[in-house]
Design a protein around this motif. Sequence first.
Motif, PDB file in Angstrom:
ATOM      1  N   GLN A   8       0.820  -1.208   0.000  1.00  0.00           N
ATOM      2  CA  GLN A   8       0.000   0.000   0.000  1.00  0.00           C
ATOM      3  C   GLN A   8       0.856   1.262   0.000  1.00  0.00           C
ATOM      4  OE1 GLN A   8      -3.752  -0.109   2.380  1.00  0.00           O
ATOM      5  NE2 GLN A   8      -2.707  -1.756   3.466  1.00  0.00           N
ATOM      6  N   ALA A   9       0.480   2.194  -0.852  1.00  0.00           N
ATOM      7  CA  ALA A   9       1.092   3.522  -0.822  1.00  0.00           C
ATOM      8  C   ALA A   9       0.312   4.347   0.197  1.00  0.00           C
ATOM      9  CB  ALA A   9       1.043   4.169  -2.205  1.00  0.00           C
ATOM     10  N   LEU A  10       0.764   4.295   1.436  1.00  0.00           N
ATOM     11  CA  LEU A  10       0.095   4.987   2.530  1.00  0.00           C
ATOM     12  C   LEU A  10       0.841   6.277   2.850  1.00  0.00           C
ATOM     13  CD1 LEU A  10      -0.697   2.048   4.990  1.00  0.00           C
ATOM     14  CD2 LEU A  10      -2.172   3.033   3.228  1.00  0.00           C
ATOM     15  N   GLU A  11       0.112   7.375   2.871  1.00  0.00           N
ATOM     16  CA  GLU A  11       0.691   8.664   3.250  1.00  0.00           C
ATOM     17  C   GLU A  11       0.198   9.022   4.648  1.00  0.00           C
ATOM     18  OE1 GLU A  11       0.533  13.398   1.975  1.00  0.00           O
ATOM     19  OE2 GLU A  11      -0.673  11.903   0.904  1.00  0.00           O
ATOM     20  N   ARG A  12       1.110   9.277   5.560  1.00  0.00           N
ATOM     21  CA  ARG A  12       0.715   9.693   6.895  1.00  0.00           C
ATOM     22  C   ARG A  12       0.134  11.101   6.835  1.00  0.00           C
ATOM     23  NH1 ARG A  12      -0.120   5.384   9.992  1.00  0.00           N
ATOM     24  NH2 ARG A  12       1.151   3.778   8.988  1.00  0.00           N
TER      25      ARG A  12
ATOM     26  N   ILE B  91      -3.564   8.294   4.584  1.00  0.00           N
ATOM     27  CA  ILE B  91      -4.334   8.433   3.338  1.00  0.00           C
ATOM     28  C   ILE B  91      -3.877   7.327   2.400  1.00  0.00           C
ATOM     29  CG2 ILE B  91      -4.909   9.963   1.417  1.00  0.00           C
ATOM     30  CD1 ILE B  91      -3.936  12.303   3.199  1.00  0.00           C
ATOM     31  N   ARG B  92      -4.832   6.627   1.807  1.00  0.00           N
ATOM     32  CA  ARG B  92      -4.511   5.548   0.882  1.00  0.00           C
ATOM     33  C   ARG B  92      -4.360   6.087  -0.541  1.00  0.00           C
ATOM     34  NH1 ARG B  92      -5.872   0.428   3.106  1.00  0.00           N
ATOM     35  NH2 ARG B  92      -7.129   0.566   5.012  1.00  0.00           N
ATOM     36  N   HIS B  93      -3.327   5.618  -1.227  1.00  0.00           N
ATOM     37  CA  HIS B  93      -3.106   6.022  -2.621  1.00  0.00           C
ATOM     38  C   HIS B  93      -3.041   4.820  -3.561  1.00  0.00           C
ATOM     39  CE1 HIS B  93      -2.497  10.212  -1.591  1.00  0.00           C
ATOM     40  NE2 HIS B  93      -1.589   9.861  -0.679  1.00  0.00           N
ATOM     41  N   GLY B  94      -3.516   3.654  -3.115  1.00  0.00           N
ATOM     42  CA  GLY B  94      -3.530   2.479  -3.978  1.00  0.00           C
ATOM     43  C   GLY B  94      -2.452   1.476  -3.598  1.00  0.00           C
ATOM     44  N   THR B  95      -2.417   0.389  -4.349  1.00  0.00           N
ATOM     45  CA  THR B  95      -1.474  -0.699  -4.052  1.00  0.00           C
ATOM     46  C   THR B  95      -0.669  -1.081  -5.297  1.00  0.00           C
ATOM     47  OG1 THR B  95      -3.110  -2.411  -4.559  1.00  0.00           O
ATOM     48  CG2 THR B  95      -2.988  -1.646  -2.273  1.00  0.00           C
TER      49      THR B  95
ATOM     50  N   SER C 218       6.140   6.480   4.274  1.00  0.00           N
ATOM     51  CA  SER C 218       5.001   7.352   3.974  1.00  0.00           C
ATOM     52  C   SER C 218       5.145   7.782   2.527  1.00  0.00           C
ATOM     53  CB  SER C 218       4.986   8.569   4.909  1.00  0.00           C
ATOM     54  OG  SER C 218       3.876   9.413   4.620  1.00  0.00           O
ATOM     55  N   PHE C 219       4.138   7.464   1.701  1.00  0.00           N
ATOM     56  CA  PHE C 219       4.245   7.672   0.259  1.00  0.00           C
ATOM     57  C   PHE C 219       3.028   8.463  -0.225  1.00  0.00           C
ATOM     58  CE2 PHE C 219       5.872   3.506   1.562  1.00  0.00           C
ATOM     59  CZ  PHE C 219       7.213   3.658   1.265  1.00  0.00           C
TER      60      PHE C 219
END
Length: 302
Positions: A129-133, A153-157, A256-257
Amino acid sequence: MACAVSRSGSGEQACGCPAVRASALSLSAADCARVEAEACRPPKDAGVPVTQWSCALLSAQVLRNGIEASESSVRRILRRAALQPHRQKMWLTSQDDEFRDKRDDVLHVYYDTPTDEHIICLDEKTGMQALERRYADLPMRPGQPVRREFEYIRHGTLTLMGAFDVRRGKLFGFVSEDHNSLTFVDLLNVVDACYPEGDGHIICDNLSAHDTDDVLDWFDEHPRWKRHFTPKHASWLNQIECAFSILHARVLARGSFVSKDELREALYAYMLWHNQTDQPFHWTYRPASWSTNRGRTSGGRN
Protein backbone atom coordinates in the motif's frame (compact mmCIF):
# COMPACT_ATOMS: atom_id res chain seq x y z
CA MET A 1 10.40 6.42 59.38
CA ALA A 2 11.63 2.96 60.38
CA CYS A 3 9.11 0.13 60.68
CA ALA A 4 8.91 -1.73 63.94
CA VAL A 5 9.88 -5.37 63.60
CA SER A 6 8.74 -8.04 66.00
CA ARG A 7 9.02 -11.79 66.10
CA SER A 8 6.31 -14.21 67.10
CA GLY A 9 5.42 -17.83 66.60
CA SER A 10 3.67 -17.00 63.33
CA GLY A 11 6.78 -15.49 61.76
CA GLU A 12 8.61 -12.17 61.48
CA GLN A 13 6.30 -9.13 61.25
CA ALA A 14 7.03 -5.69 59.76
CA CYS A 15 4.26 -3.11 60.14
CA GLY A 16 1.81 -5.95 60.57
CA CYS A 17 2.81 -7.74 57.29
CA PRO A 18 4.79 -10.96 57.03
CA ALA A 19 8.35 -10.19 55.96
CA VAL A 20 8.59 -13.63 54.38
CA ARG A 21 5.48 -14.86 52.63
CA ALA A 22 4.72 -18.33 53.86
CA SER A 23 3.06 -19.42 50.60
CA ALA A 24 6.15 -18.43 48.62
CA LEU A 25 8.33 -20.88 50.50
CA SER A 26 6.07 -23.61 51.79
CA LEU A 27 4.88 -25.13 48.49
CA SER A 28 6.09 -28.66 48.01
CA ALA A 29 7.49 -29.97 44.77
CA ALA A 30 4.21 -31.84 44.26
CA ASP A 31 2.18 -28.64 44.69
CA CYS A 32 4.42 -26.81 42.23
CA ALA A 33 3.92 -29.63 39.76
CA ARG A 34 0.14 -29.34 40.21
CA VAL A 35 0.33 -25.59 39.49
CA GLU A 36 2.34 -26.27 36.33
CA ALA A 37 -0.14 -28.94 35.23
CA GLU A 38 -3.07 -26.58 35.79
CA ALA A 39 -1.30 -23.88 33.75
CA CYS A 40 -1.06 -26.31 30.83
CA ARG A 41 -4.78 -27.11 31.00
CA PRO A 42 -7.15 -24.94 28.91
CA PRO A 43 -9.08 -22.64 31.28
CA LYS A 44 -12.41 -23.72 29.79
CA ASP A 45 -11.68 -27.29 30.90
CA ALA A 46 -11.52 -25.94 34.45
CA GLY A 47 -14.80 -24.04 34.08
CA VAL A 48 -13.17 -20.64 33.56
CA PRO A 49 -14.62 -19.00 30.39
CA VAL A 50 -11.42 -17.35 29.12
CA THR A 51 -8.88 -18.39 26.48
CA GLN A 52 -5.66 -18.17 28.50
CA TRP A 53 -4.55 -18.08 32.12
CA SER A 54 -3.22 -15.01 33.87
CA CYS A 55 -1.26 -15.37 37.10
CA ALA A 56 -4.20 -13.95 39.04
CA LEU A 57 -6.71 -16.34 37.48
CA LEU A 58 -4.38 -19.30 37.90
CA SER A 59 -3.75 -18.43 41.54
CA ALA A 60 -7.50 -18.37 42.19
CA GLN A 61 -7.93 -21.66 40.34
CA VAL A 62 -5.26 -23.57 42.27
CA LEU A 63 -6.68 -22.16 45.51
CA ARG A 64 -9.99 -23.81 44.60
CA ASN A 65 -7.96 -27.01 44.21
CA GLY A 66 -6.60 -26.66 47.74
CA ILE A 67 -3.21 -25.09 46.95
CA GLU A 68 -2.52 -21.77 48.69
CA ALA A 69 -0.28 -20.04 46.17
CA SER A 70 -0.20 -16.28 45.80
CA GLU A 71 -0.10 -14.58 42.43
CA SER A 72 3.62 -13.86 42.85
CA SER A 73 4.23 -17.51 43.78
CA VAL A 74 2.41 -18.65 40.65
CA ARG A 75 4.45 -16.24 38.57
CA ARG A 76 7.66 -17.61 40.09
CA ILE A 77 6.62 -21.22 39.46
CA LEU A 78 5.75 -20.50 35.84
CA ARG A 79 8.98 -18.62 35.27
CA ARG A 80 11.03 -21.48 36.71
CA ALA A 81 9.17 -23.97 34.49
CA ALA A 82 9.51 -21.71 31.39
CA LEU A 83 5.71 -21.69 30.97
CA GLN A 84 4.13 -18.62 29.35
CA PRO A 85 0.33 -18.94 29.18
CA HIS A 86 -0.01 -15.37 27.87
CA ARG A 87 1.93 -16.17 24.69
CA GLN A 88 1.20 -18.26 21.63
CA LYS A 89 3.08 -19.18 18.47
CA MET A 90 1.25 -19.66 15.18
CA TRP A 91 2.02 -22.53 12.83
CA LEU A 92 0.40 -24.04 9.77
CA THR A 93 0.09 -27.69 8.84
CA SER A 94 0.85 -28.47 5.21
CA GLN A 95 -1.65 -30.83 3.61
CA ASP A 96 0.63 -31.48 0.65
CA ASP A 97 0.91 -35.25 0.09
CA GLU A 98 4.25 -34.60 -1.61
CA PHE A 99 5.58 -32.33 1.14
CA ARG A 100 8.76 -34.28 1.87
CA ASP A 101 9.67 -34.83 -1.80
CA LYS A 102 9.16 -31.16 -2.69
CA ARG A 103 10.98 -29.95 0.41
CA ASP A 104 13.97 -32.19 -0.23
CA ASP A 105 14.03 -31.21 -3.91
CA VAL A 106 14.29 -27.51 -3.04
CA LEU A 107 16.89 -28.11 -0.33
CA HIS A 108 19.05 -30.20 -2.65
CA VAL A 109 18.93 -27.34 -5.14
CA TYR A 110 20.33 -25.05 -2.44
CA TYR A 111 23.02 -27.48 -1.29
CA ASP A 112 23.95 -29.63 -4.28
CA THR A 113 23.58 -27.49 -7.41
CA PRO A 114 26.87 -27.17 -9.32
CA THR A 115 28.46 -23.77 -8.88
CA ASP A 116 28.13 -22.92 -12.58
CA GLU A 117 24.30 -23.19 -12.45
CA HIS A 118 22.01 -20.35 -11.37
CA ILE A 119 19.52 -20.58 -8.47
CA ILE A 120 16.75 -17.98 -8.67
CA CYS A 121 13.81 -17.72 -6.26
CA LEU A 122 10.66 -16.04 -7.59
CA ASP A 123 7.54 -14.66 -5.95
CA GLU A 124 5.09 -11.77 -5.91
CA LYS A 125 4.90 -9.33 -3.00
CA THR A 126 1.32 -8.24 -3.43
CA GLY A 127 -0.85 -5.57 -1.81
CA MET A 128 1.94 -3.10 -1.01
CA GLN A 129 0.00 0.00 0.00
CA ALA A 130 1.09 3.52 -0.82
CA LEU A 131 0.10 4.99 2.53
CA GLU A 132 0.69 8.66 3.25
CA ARG A 133 0.71 9.69 6.89
CA ARG A 134 -1.71 12.56 7.41
CA TYR A 135 0.70 14.25 9.82
CA ALA A 136 4.48 14.18 9.96
CA ASP A 137 6.27 11.93 12.45
CA LEU A 138 7.63 13.48 15.63
CA PRO A 139 11.37 12.78 15.74
CA MET A 140 13.09 10.59 18.29
CA ARG A 141 14.39 12.23 21.46
CA PRO A 142 16.40 10.88 24.40
CA GLY A 143 14.11 8.53 26.28
CA GLN A 144 11.37 8.73 23.66
CA PRO A 145 11.03 6.86 20.32
CA VAL A 146 9.73 8.29 17.07
CA ARG A 147 6.01 9.05 17.44
CA ARG A 148 3.71 8.46 14.50
CA GLU A 149 0.19 9.75 13.97
CA PHE A 150 -2.20 6.89 13.37
CA GLU A 151 -4.25 8.41 10.53
CA TYR A 152 -3.19 7.90 6.94
CA ILE A 153 -4.33 8.43 3.34
CA ARG A 154 -4.51 5.55 0.88
CA HIS A 155 -3.11 6.02 -2.62
CA GLY A 156 -3.53 2.48 -3.98
CA THR A 157 -1.47 -0.70 -4.05
CA LEU A 158 1.35 -2.17 -6.11
CA THR A 159 2.91 -5.61 -6.58
CA LEU A 160 6.61 -6.37 -6.68
CA MET A 161 7.37 -9.18 -9.12
CA GLY A 162 10.56 -10.23 -7.42
CA ALA A 163 13.53 -12.47 -8.13
CA PHE A 164 16.31 -13.38 -5.70
CA ASP A 165 19.67 -14.76 -6.75
CA VAL A 166 20.52 -17.26 -4.01
CA ARG A 167 24.25 -17.44 -4.78
CA ARG A 168 24.83 -13.69 -5.03
CA GLY A 169 22.17 -12.38 -2.66
CA LYS A 170 20.79 -10.03 -5.32
CA LEU A 171 17.14 -8.90 -5.32
CA PHE A 172 15.67 -7.65 -8.58
CA GLY A 173 12.46 -7.59 -10.61
CA PHE A 174 9.82 -5.01 -11.49
CA VAL A 175 6.83 -3.27 -9.94
CA SER A 176 3.43 -3.99 -11.45
CA GLU A 177 -0.14 -2.79 -11.09
CA ASP A 178 -1.38 -6.38 -11.19
CA HIS A 179 -0.16 -9.95 -10.97
CA ASN A 180 -1.28 -12.89 -13.07
CA SER A 181 0.13 -15.62 -15.25
CA LEU A 182 1.27 -13.26 -17.99
CA THR A 183 2.97 -10.99 -15.46
CA PHE A 184 4.78 -14.03 -14.10
CA VAL A 185 5.94 -14.89 -17.63
CA ASP A 186 7.27 -11.33 -17.89
CA LEU A 187 9.27 -11.99 -14.73
CA LEU A 188 10.64 -15.20 -16.21
CA ASN A 189 11.72 -13.23 -19.26
CA VAL A 190 13.54 -10.74 -17.03
CA VAL A 191 15.40 -13.60 -15.33
CA ASP A 192 16.28 -15.19 -18.66
CA ALA A 193 17.63 -11.87 -19.96
CA CYS A 194 19.72 -11.29 -16.82
CA TYR A 195 21.32 -14.74 -17.14
CA PRO A 196 21.83 -15.30 -20.87
CA GLU A 197 24.18 -18.24 -20.41
CA GLY A 198 24.22 -21.40 -18.36
CA ASP A 199 21.59 -23.67 -16.88
CA GLY A 200 19.52 -22.61 -13.93
CA HIS A 201 16.85 -23.46 -11.39
CA ILE A 202 13.66 -21.51 -10.69
CA ILE A 203 12.10 -21.93 -7.23
CA CYS A 204 8.51 -20.74 -6.73
CA ASP A 205 5.41 -21.55 -4.73
CA ASN A 206 2.19 -23.25 -5.80
CA LEU A 207 0.23 -20.16 -6.82
CA SER A 208 -2.08 -21.05 -9.70
CA ALA A 209 -0.54 -18.30 -11.84
CA HIS A 210 2.76 -20.21 -11.70
CA ASP A 211 1.38 -23.31 -13.38
CA THR A 212 -0.71 -22.17 -16.35
CA ASP A 213 -0.35 -23.13 -20.00
CA ASP A 214 1.53 -19.88 -20.65
CA VAL A 215 4.06 -20.71 -17.95
CA LEU A 216 4.42 -24.32 -19.12
CA ASP A 217 4.98 -23.11 -22.68
CA TRP A 218 7.69 -20.76 -21.44
CA PHE A 219 9.60 -23.57 -19.72
CA ASP A 220 9.21 -25.76 -22.83
CA GLU A 221 10.78 -22.95 -24.86
CA HIS A 222 13.57 -22.41 -22.30
CA PRO A 223 14.77 -25.92 -21.41
CA ARG A 224 17.90 -24.67 -19.67
CA TRP A 225 15.70 -23.55 -16.76
CA LYS A 226 14.25 -26.18 -14.41
CA ARG A 227 11.27 -25.37 -12.20
CA HIS A 228 10.97 -26.41 -8.54
CA PHE A 229 7.85 -25.96 -6.41
CA THR A 230 7.91 -25.46 -2.66
CA PRO A 231 5.32 -27.58 -0.79
CA LYS A 232 1.92 -26.06 -0.06
CA HIS A 233 1.99 -23.84 3.02
CA ALA A 234 5.80 -23.97 3.08
CA SER A 235 6.75 -20.77 1.30
CA TRP A 236 9.42 -20.27 4.00
CA LEU A 237 11.55 -22.66 1.92
CA ASN A 238 11.70 -19.95 -0.73
CA GLN A 239 14.58 -17.63 0.13
CA ILE A 240 12.94 -14.64 -1.52
CA GLU A 241 10.48 -14.62 1.38
CA CYS A 242 13.42 -13.70 3.63
CA ALA A 243 14.36 -10.88 1.27
CA PHE A 244 10.75 -9.66 1.15
CA SER A 245 10.55 -9.65 4.94
CA ILE A 246 13.65 -7.46 5.17
CA LEU A 247 12.31 -5.14 2.46
CA HIS A 248 9.04 -4.76 4.36
CA ALA A 249 10.82 -3.83 7.58
CA ARG A 250 13.24 -1.42 5.91
CA VAL A 251 10.96 0.32 3.41
CA LEU A 252 7.26 -0.32 3.94
CA ALA A 253 6.62 -0.63 7.67
CA ARG A 254 7.55 2.98 8.49
CA GLY A 255 7.29 4.50 5.03
CA SER A 256 5.00 7.35 3.97
CA PHE A 257 4.25 7.67 0.26
CA VAL A 258 2.20 10.43 -1.37
CA SER A 259 1.55 8.33 -4.49
CA LYS A 260 2.11 4.95 -6.06
CA ASP A 261 4.90 6.50 -8.13
CA GLU A 262 6.76 7.47 -4.95
CA LEU A 263 6.32 3.94 -3.58
CA ARG A 264 7.62 2.51 -6.86
CA GLU A 265 10.69 4.75 -6.76
CA ALA A 266 11.36 3.75 -3.15
CA LEU A 267 11.25 0.05 -4.03
CA TYR A 268 13.64 0.42 -6.96
CA ALA A 269 16.01 2.57 -4.89
CA TYR A 270 16.02 -0.03 -2.14
CA MET A 271 16.80 -2.91 -4.51
CA LEU A 272 19.71 -0.98 -6.03
CA TRP A 273 21.07 -0.20 -2.57
CA HIS A 274 20.47 -3.75 -1.33
CA ASN A 275 22.45 -5.22 -4.20
CA GLN A 276 25.46 -3.06 -3.33
CA THR A 277 25.52 -3.94 0.36
CA ASP A 278 23.86 -7.27 1.22
CA GLN A 279 25.22 -10.79 1.08
CA PRO A 280 23.67 -14.23 0.40
CA PHE A 281 21.71 -15.75 3.26
CA HIS A 282 23.52 -18.26 5.43
CA TRP A 283 21.02 -21.06 4.78
CA THR A 284 21.56 -24.01 7.11
CA TYR A 285 18.19 -25.75 7.53
CA ARG A 286 18.32 -29.52 7.11
CA PRO A 287 15.44 -31.78 8.18
CA ALA A 288 16.02 -34.11 11.10
CA SER A 289 15.10 -37.01 8.81
CA TRP A 290 18.23 -36.45 6.72
CA SER A 291 21.10 -38.71 7.60
CA THR A 292 24.45 -37.32 8.69
CA ASN A 293 25.95 -37.43 5.22
CA ARG A 294 22.91 -36.97 2.99
CA GLY A 295 22.62 -33.67 1.19
CA ARG A 296 25.51 -32.06 3.03
CA THR A 297 28.00 -29.73 1.44
CA SER A 298 31.20 -28.29 2.79
CA GLY A 299 29.57 -25.00 3.66
CA GLY A 300 26.15 -23.58 4.49
CA ARG A 301 26.35 -20.45 2.34
CA ASN A 302 25.35 -20.48 -1.31
